[in-house]
Scaffold this active site. Structure first.
Site, short mmCIF file in Angstrom:
data_model
loop_
_atom_site.label_atom_id
_atom_site.label_comp_id
_atom_site.label_asym_id
_atom_site.label_seq_id
_atom_site.Cartn_x
_atom_site.Cartn_y
_atom_site.Cartn_z
N ARG A 1 -5.45 5.40 -7.99
CA ARG A 1 -5.08 7.05 -7.89
C ARG A 1 -4.69 7.31 -9.37
O ARG A 1 -5.45 8.31 -9.71
CB ARG A 1 -3.54 7.27 -7.22
N LEU B 1 0.87 -1.17 -0.03
CA LEU B 1 -0.15 0.10 -0.19
C LEU B 1 0.70 1.23 -0.04
O LEU B 1 2.01 1.24 0.61
CB LEU B 1 -1.20 -0.02 1.40
N ASP B 2 0.45 2.28 -0.80
CA ASP B 2 1.35 3.58 -0.64
C ASP B 2 1.40 3.97 0.62
O ASP B 2 0.46 3.75 1.65
CB ASP B 2 0.70 4.67 -1.58
N LYS B 3 2.22 4.90 1.02
CA LYS B 3 2.59 5.36 2.35
C LYS B 3 1.35 6.13 3.06
O LYS B 3 1.08 5.60 4.13
CB LYS B 3 3.83 6.58 2.18
#
Length: 318
Positions: free
Chosen positions: A238, A137-139
């Site tokens: 995104r 998962l992205d930060k």
């Protein structure tokens, strides 16, 4: 310390015509392109039982076999940290990742990552590729991740991800009022000019990407969506939401400049200006358990900042 790895995959239709190293990167996504190229060069990654070259083209049905030794990840330091563990057994760990936590060490983030925390809590993960991390998962995306505790579980989960049998549902708050749900089927590759970004593109490095979404709620200028990943490309949700003109609220990379909704309540405007991370949460994760063979699923509630965002959007609509 090293671990013997033995993996095999058949080339599918979507890899037909690719270079051997490109196909290997898709079929063995847990390893870097550079490492795969080195294994090809050393004859540890073979094509139809024979050594090949990275530039060789592959066809559907070709067999790629990887027999190699993988170093442990003990070069990364274990760092005790609080982990929100939803489930653990001898094969898997399910974690609810908070906003702000980087998953894997990289340039500029060699410490303080989820991997460092996992090594401290579960030292045996040092002998599993990427400390058992099979997806990221992205930060600044919160939510559920699964970690494999042994090599067998790791190979099983990587295979499930490749075969698209892992169920991943996200909640997102986006700009714009969605009239209905839909599917975004658009390939994603590196951005032509900004190499750290991804973009919808027909470039050679682009890979198929499919995102499904449906509307949970509509507001005056925003929508609350349930998003399902069919594929798992970097920044996929995104990129796809921005591509269809509904960027995720707070996305500092793909969201563009904030355009305050006309006539919005002051409290909502202030909150939107301060919301500096993508309003994206991995709320549901399901897969076939590598040990039991049974399908299992876990849920994680929305974090407090997204709950507050939805509350203010609801008030603004009244």
């Amino acid at each position: 310390m090293t671990e013997q790895i033995e993996l095999a995959h058949a080339v599918g239709m979507e890899q037909t015509g690719l270079r051997l190293d490109q196909a290997a990167a898709q079929l063995f996504p847990d390893f870097s392109r550079a490492r795969l190229q080195e294994w090809i060069k050393n004859g540890q990654l073979t094509l139809n039982g024979e050594p090949g070259k990275s530039k060789d083209k592959v066809l559907e049905g070709d067999q790629l076999v990887l027999l190699a030794e993988l170093e442990s990840v003990t070069e990364f330091l274990p760092e005790p940290m609080e982990l929100a563990i939803i489930h653990e057994d001898e094969d898997v760990i399910v974690i609810n990742k908070p906003v702000g936590l980087v998953v894997h060490p990289a340039a500029g983030n060699y410490t303080g990552t989820l991997l460092n925390g996992l090594l401290a809590r579960f030292p045996e993960l040092a002998s599993v590729p990427r400390a058992g991390i099979v997806h990221r998962l992205d930060k600044d995306t919160s939510g559920l991740m699964v970690v494999a505790r042994n090599l067998t579980a790791h190979q099983d989960l990587v295979g499930q991800l490749s075969e698209r049998t892992v169920s991943r549902h996200y909640q997102a708050v986006v700009h714009g009022v969605a009239t209905a749900g839909g599917t975004v089927d658009a390939p994603i590759g590196r951005h032509q000019h900004q190499r750290q970004k991804r973009a919808v593109t027909d470039a050679d490095d682009a890979r198929p990407a499919v995102t499904h979404y449906r509307v949970l709620n509509r507001f005056r200028s925003h929508s609350h969506l349930l998003v399902q990943l069919e594929t798992g490309r970097t920044h996929q949700i995104r990129v796809h939401m921005a591509h269809i003109g509904m960027p995720i609220v707070g996305d500092q990379v793909y969201g563009g400049r904030l355009k305050p909704p006309r006539g919005a309540a002051p409290a909502l405007l202030e909150f939107l200006q301060q919301f500096r991370r993508q309003a994206l949460h991995a709320g549901s994760l399901g897969f076939i358990h590598p040990g039991t063979g049974e399908y299992q699923e876990w849920q994680a509630p929305l974090p407090a900042d997204m709950q507050e965002l939805l509350r203010l959007l609801e008030l603004d609509r009244a």
